[in-house]
Design a protein around this motif. Structure first.
Motif, PDB file in Angstrom:
ATOM      1  N   TYR A  76      10.164  -9.947 -21.596  1.00  0.00           N
ATOM      2  CA  TYR A  76      10.014 -10.235 -20.171  1.00  0.00           C
ATOM      3  C   TYR A  76       8.690  -9.749 -19.582  1.00  0.00           C
ATOM      4  CZ  TYR A  76      14.937 -11.047 -20.977  1.00  0.00           C
ATOM      5  OH  TYR A  76      16.125 -11.502 -21.495  1.00  0.00           O
ATOM      6  N   PRO A  77       7.573 -10.231 -20.126  1.00  0.00           N
ATOM      7  CA  PRO A  77       6.284  -9.847 -19.529  1.00  0.00           C
ATOM      8  C   PRO A  77       6.155 -10.265 -18.067  1.00  0.00           C
ATOM      9  CG  PRO A  77       6.019 -11.650 -21.118  1.00  0.00           C
ATOM     10  CD  PRO A  77       7.395 -11.118 -21.291  1.00  0.00           C
ATOM     11  N   ALA A  78       6.872 -11.333 -17.669  1.00  0.00           N
ATOM     12  CA  ALA A  78       6.816 -11.755 -16.266  1.00  0.00           C
ATOM     13  C   ALA A  78       7.493 -10.750 -15.348  1.00  0.00           C
ATOM     14  CB  ALA A  78       7.471 -13.131 -16.102  1.00  0.00           C
ATOM     15  N   GLY A  79       8.283  -9.850 -15.913  1.00  0.00           N
ATOM     16  CA  GLY A  79       8.987  -8.861 -15.101  1.00  0.00           C
ATOM     17  C   GLY A  79       8.347  -7.495 -15.083  1.00  0.00           C
ATOM     18  N   GLU A  80       7.161  -7.349 -15.688  1.00  0.00           N
ATOM     19  CA  GLU A  80       6.550  -6.024 -15.748  1.00  0.00           C
ATOM     20  C   GLU A  80       6.014  -5.590 -14.393  1.00  0.00           C
ATOM     21  OE1 GLU A  80       3.477  -6.249 -18.690  1.00  0.00           O
ATOM     22  OE2 GLU A  80       1.951  -6.827 -17.233  1.00  0.00           O
ATOM     23  N   SER A  81       5.852  -4.296 -14.236  1.00  0.00           N
ATOM     24  CA  SER A  81       5.359  -3.724 -12.988  1.00  0.00           C
ATOM     25  C   SER A  81       3.848  -3.931 -12.887  1.00  0.00           C
ATOM     26  CB  SER A  81       5.675  -2.232 -12.939  1.00  0.00           C
ATOM     27  OG  SER A  81       4.807  -1.519 -13.811  1.00  0.00           O
ATOM     28  N   PRO A  82       3.257  -3.691 -11.700  1.00  0.00           N
ATOM     29  CA  PRO A  82       1.801  -3.831 -11.569  1.00  0.00           C
ATOM     30  C   PRO A  82       1.025  -2.955 -12.555  1.00  0.00           C
ATOM     31  CG  PRO A  82       2.789  -3.743  -9.401  1.00  0.00           C
ATOM     32  CD  PRO A  82       3.887  -3.447 -10.383  1.00  0.00           C
ATOM     33  N   LEU A  83       1.625  -1.843 -12.988  1.00  0.00           N
ATOM     34  CA  LEU A  83       0.945  -0.962 -13.938  1.00  0.00           C
ATOM     35  C   LEU A  83       1.214  -1.357 -15.389  1.00  0.00           C
ATOM     36  CD1 LEU A  83       1.595   2.460 -12.177  1.00  0.00           C
ATOM     37  CD2 LEU A  83      -0.561   1.203 -12.284  1.00  0.00           C
ATOM     38  N   GLY A  84       2.100  -2.333 -15.604  1.00  0.00           N
ATOM     39  CA  GLY A  84       2.351  -2.819 -16.951  1.00  0.00           C
ATOM     40  C   GLY A  84       3.577  -2.243 -17.633  1.00  0.00           C
ATOM     41  N   VAL A  85       4.490  -1.609 -16.878  1.00  0.00           N
ATOM     42  CA  VAL A  85       5.726  -1.081 -17.459  1.00  0.00           C
ATOM     43  C   VAL A  85       6.747  -2.217 -17.552  1.00  0.00           C
ATOM     44  CG1 VAL A  85       7.451   0.739 -17.356  1.00  0.00           C
ATOM     45  CG2 VAL A  85       5.199   1.096 -16.322  1.00  0.00           C
ATOM     46  N   ARG A  86       7.417  -2.340 -18.692  1.00  0.00           N
ATOM     47  CA  ARG A  86       8.318  -3.467 -18.921  1.00  0.00           C
ATOM     48  C   ARG A  86       9.784  -3.048 -18.960  1.00  0.00           C
ATOM     49  NH1 ARG A  86       5.509  -7.880 -23.011  1.00  0.00           N
ATOM     50  NH2 ARG A  86       3.472  -7.906 -21.973  1.00  0.00           N
ATOM     51  N   GLN A  87      10.624  -4.019 -18.654  1.00  0.00           N
ATOM     52  CA  GLN A  87      12.085  -3.892 -18.786  1.00  0.00           C
ATOM     53  C   GLN A  87      12.652  -2.737 -17.960  1.00  0.00           C
ATOM     54  OE1 GLN A  87      11.499  -4.271 -23.161  1.00  0.00           O
ATOM     55  NE2 GLN A  87      13.495  -5.309 -23.107  1.00  0.00           N
ATOM     56  N   LEU A  88      12.068  -2.534 -16.799  1.00  0.00           N
ATOM     57  CA  LEU A  88      12.606  -1.524 -15.895  1.00  0.00           C
ATOM     58  C   LEU A  88      13.891  -1.997 -15.230  1.00  0.00           C
ATOM     59  CD1 LEU A  88       9.171  -0.484 -14.460  1.00  0.00           C
ATOM     60  CD2 LEU A  88      10.815   1.168 -15.363  1.00  0.00           C
ATOM     61  N   ILE A  89      14.073  -3.301 -15.164  1.00  0.00           N
ATOM     62  CA  ILE A  89      15.301  -3.879 -14.622  1.00  0.00           C
ATOM     63  C   ILE A  89      16.008  -4.614 -15.757  1.00  0.00           C
ATOM     64  CG2 ILE A  89      16.270  -5.549 -12.993  1.00  0.00           C
ATOM     65  CD1 ILE A  89      15.162  -3.116 -11.578  1.00  0.00           C
ATOM     66  N   GLY A  90      17.312  -4.389 -15.893  1.00  0.00           N
ATOM     67  CA  GLY A  90      18.085  -5.072 -16.921  1.00  0.00           C
ATOM     68  C   GLY A  90      18.022  -4.379 -18.271  1.00  0.00           C
ATOM     69  N   ASP A  91      18.655  -4.990 -19.257  1.00  0.00           N
ATOM     70  CA  ASP A  91      18.734  -4.513 -20.648  1.00  0.00           C
ATOM     71  C   ASP A  91      19.605  -3.279 -20.788  1.00  0.00           C
ATOM     72  OD1 ASP A  91      17.277  -6.412 -22.315  1.00  0.00           O
ATOM     73  OD2 ASP A  91      15.556  -5.833 -21.106  1.00  0.00           O
ATOM     74  N   VAL A  92      19.137  -2.094 -20.366  1.00  0.00           N
ATOM     75  CA  VAL A  92      19.953  -0.880 -20.450  1.00  0.00           C
ATOM     76  C   VAL A  92      19.753  -0.043 -19.192  1.00  0.00           C
ATOM     77  CG1 VAL A  92      20.014  -0.709 -22.974  1.00  0.00           C
ATOM     78  CG2 VAL A  92      18.114   0.347 -21.724  1.00  0.00           C
ATOM     79  N   TRP A  93      20.841   0.585 -18.737  1.00  0.00           N
ATOM     80  CA  TRP A  93      20.700   1.634 -17.733  1.00  0.00           C
ATOM     81  C   TRP A  93      19.849   2.752 -18.320  1.00  0.00           C
ATOM     82  CZ3 TRP A  93      21.845   1.053 -12.847  1.00  0.00           C
ATOM     83  CH2 TRP A  93      22.870   0.184 -12.454  1.00  0.00           C
ATOM     84  N   GLU A  94      19.007   3.345 -17.504  1.00  0.00           N
ATOM     85  CA  GLU A  94      18.104   4.385 -17.998  1.00  0.00           C
ATOM     86  C   GLU A  94      18.433   5.730 -17.355  1.00  0.00           C
ATOM     87  OE1 GLU A  94      14.002   3.234 -17.829  1.00  0.00           O
ATOM     88  OE2 GLU A  94      14.423   1.189 -18.483  1.00  0.00           O
ATOM     89  N   TRP A  95      18.790   6.682 -18.218  1.00  0.00           N
ATOM     90  CA  TRP A  95      19.044   8.043 -17.742  1.00  0.00           C
ATOM     91  C   TRP A  95      17.757   8.644 -17.162  1.00  0.00           C
ATOM     92  CZ3 TRP A  95      23.802   9.753 -17.204  1.00  0.00           C
ATOM     93  CH2 TRP A  95      24.811   9.362 -18.098  1.00  0.00           C
ATOM     94  N   THR A  96      17.882   9.367 -16.077  1.00  0.00           N
ATOM     95  CA  THR A  96      16.777  10.173 -15.545  1.00  0.00           C
ATOM     96  C   THR A  96      17.177  11.647 -15.625  1.00  0.00           C
ATOM     97  OG1 THR A  96      17.499  10.302 -13.232  1.00  0.00           O
ATOM     98  CG2 THR A  96      16.309   8.301 -13.917  1.00  0.00           C
TER      99      THR A  96
END
Length: 446
Positions: free
Chosen positions: A357-377
């Protein structure tokens, strides 16, 4: 102006018919998914409890209908109660999940009929709703809240499907294959203030509010979630046998429960396998790791010489546009999610390969921040400054405290209505039946 003020105003020029259609579409999408999840197994499996962590599927089905009746028929529509006799049965705070199989629950046919009858009457309410007057009704908030509630239970029911034994009951196409991701392993997020949370997203829930400024020091964050292959290196290096990487509580937890790998993994004939919705397959090394608890994510990060990001760091990486100096709704901008942006809505029954999902990356280039897996903080689940419980304290307020850790970003099991850049999830640090993964971070600009 407070968050409550901004949340309760339906603009005079809003397209009410478009808002009405959005509410109907989101409710219908949720109900279609509920139907799929409760029609693919026989009646005995609907009434059975596959784990004390989960309700029988038939409880979720009737609970969905009951919550819709409470909020959309009684609170919004002013209608008389249809089934006041079952309110207590389907009160999630009155009966823990482990006790629900022993309750006099509606049988499957009756539960389906009840939920369908509620929906029919809700459709009548929706057709005449003015979307103005109170915070509960303005901008269709109550309809959005109920659609999100149903989708959250759909995700819970999907977890039940993952926990069940027996043959495969659900199918879905796999994500599109992609070449091995060869981009940078991490991205620098510049330090400075940004706007966290929201005071304007009309269907945002109370714990996402209000918008407020946060100062974050510069840090690096993984470009993609941690993969199965990377996590396997931790296992093979003795990660589960070395107390150096674990908190005291985490070490006690994995020893007590004999944990040696993510949930649903097993080693057989020299190969790591996993069970996924009734299918046993080789662990795909390029997918984000899933079914790890917070303790496991934290231990991996320590082993890797890194740490879990804070919730504020995660949100800044996901929403902040440094060029425009503003926070967006999603990493890719303000547009609603589309299939090219993220793996959402049970479209696939697995995470997509890391780097998708390169179309979904952030302005800084981080990918898959939405969807795929919940991310623990690394963050505890706490209220934002100025938080006000709405419309009931049991949604968020009763969970605030250090015993819960925050997860962000959603998973392949989350529908877009219940997933946005400000959406907050939380769970106990021992939980791993959920579709949870993580990415790591490190402090500093160098």
């Amino acid at each position: 102006m407070t968050d409550a003020d901004t949340a309760a105003d339906t603009p005079a020029d809003i397209d009410i018919e478009a808002l009405r259609q959005r509410a109907l579409t989101t409710l219908t999408t949720a109900r279609d998914r509920t139907t799929l999840l409760t029609s693919c197994v026989d009646e005995p499996e609907l009434t059975a409890q596959v784990s004390p962590l989960m309700s029988p599927l038939v409880w979720d089905l009737a609970h969905i209908g009951n919550q819709e009746e409470l909020w959309l028929l009684r609170a919004v529509g002013g209608r008389d109660a249809m089934r006041p006799d079952i309110d207590g049965l389907y009160d999630a705070f009155e009966h823990p999940r482990s006790e629900r199989p022993s309750l006099p629950l509606l049988p499957p046919a009756e539960a389906r009929h009840y939920a369908a009858e509620v929906r029919g009457r809700v459709t009548d309410v929706l057709e005449s709703h003015a979307f103005r007057g109170t915070r509960l009704t303005d901008m269709g908030f109550a309809f959005g809240m109920v659609a999100q509630h149903e989708q959250q239970h759909d995700e819970t029911m999907l977890i039940t499907h993952q926990l069940r034994t027996g043959p495969q009951a659900l199918t879905a196409p796999d994500p599109e294959p992609m070449p091995l991701f060869t981009g940078p392993s991490e991205v620098l997020v510049p330090g400075g203030p940004f706007t966290m949370g929201t005071s304007t997203e009309p269907w945002a829930l109370d714990n996402e509010r209000p918008a407020h400024r946060r100062e974050v020091a510069p840090f690096h964050i993984d470009t993609t979630p941690v993969t199965n292959g990377a996590y396997l290196a931790f296992i093979e290096d003795g990660g589960y046998d070395d107390p150096r990487w674990w908190t005291t509580e985490g070490w006690a937890h994995i020893r007590r429960n004999s944990l040696t790998a993510p949930g649903f993994w097993r080693r057989e004939a020299g190969q790591w396998l996993r069970r996924r919705f009734g299918v046993t397959e080789a662990v795909p090394l390029d997918e984000p790791v899933v079914h790890v608890c917070w303790y496991e994510a934290d231990a991996y990060a320590r082993w890797a010489g890194r740490r879990l990001p804070t919730e504020a760091e995660w949100e800044k990486a996901a929403r902040h546009d440094p060029t425009a100096d503003r926070s967006m709704r999603y990493p890719w901008g303000d547009a609603d999610p589309a299939p090219e942006h993220a793996n959402l809505g049970q479209r696939h029954l697995r995470p997509a390969p890391a780097g998708s999902y390169p179309a979904g990356e952030s302005p800084l280039g981080v990918r898959q921040l939405i969807g795929d897996v919940w991310e623990w903080t690394s963050s505890d689940f706490l209220p934002y400054p100025g938080f006000k419980a709405f419309p009931y304290k049991e949604y968020s307020e009763v969970f605030f405290g250090p015993e819960y850790k925050v997860l962000r970003g959603g998973s392949f099991a989350v529908d877009e209505v219940a997933c946005r850049g400000t959406f907050r999830n939380w769970d106990y640090p021992i939980r791993r039946q959920i579709f949870s993964g993580f990415r790591t971070a490190r402090s500093g600009a160098v």
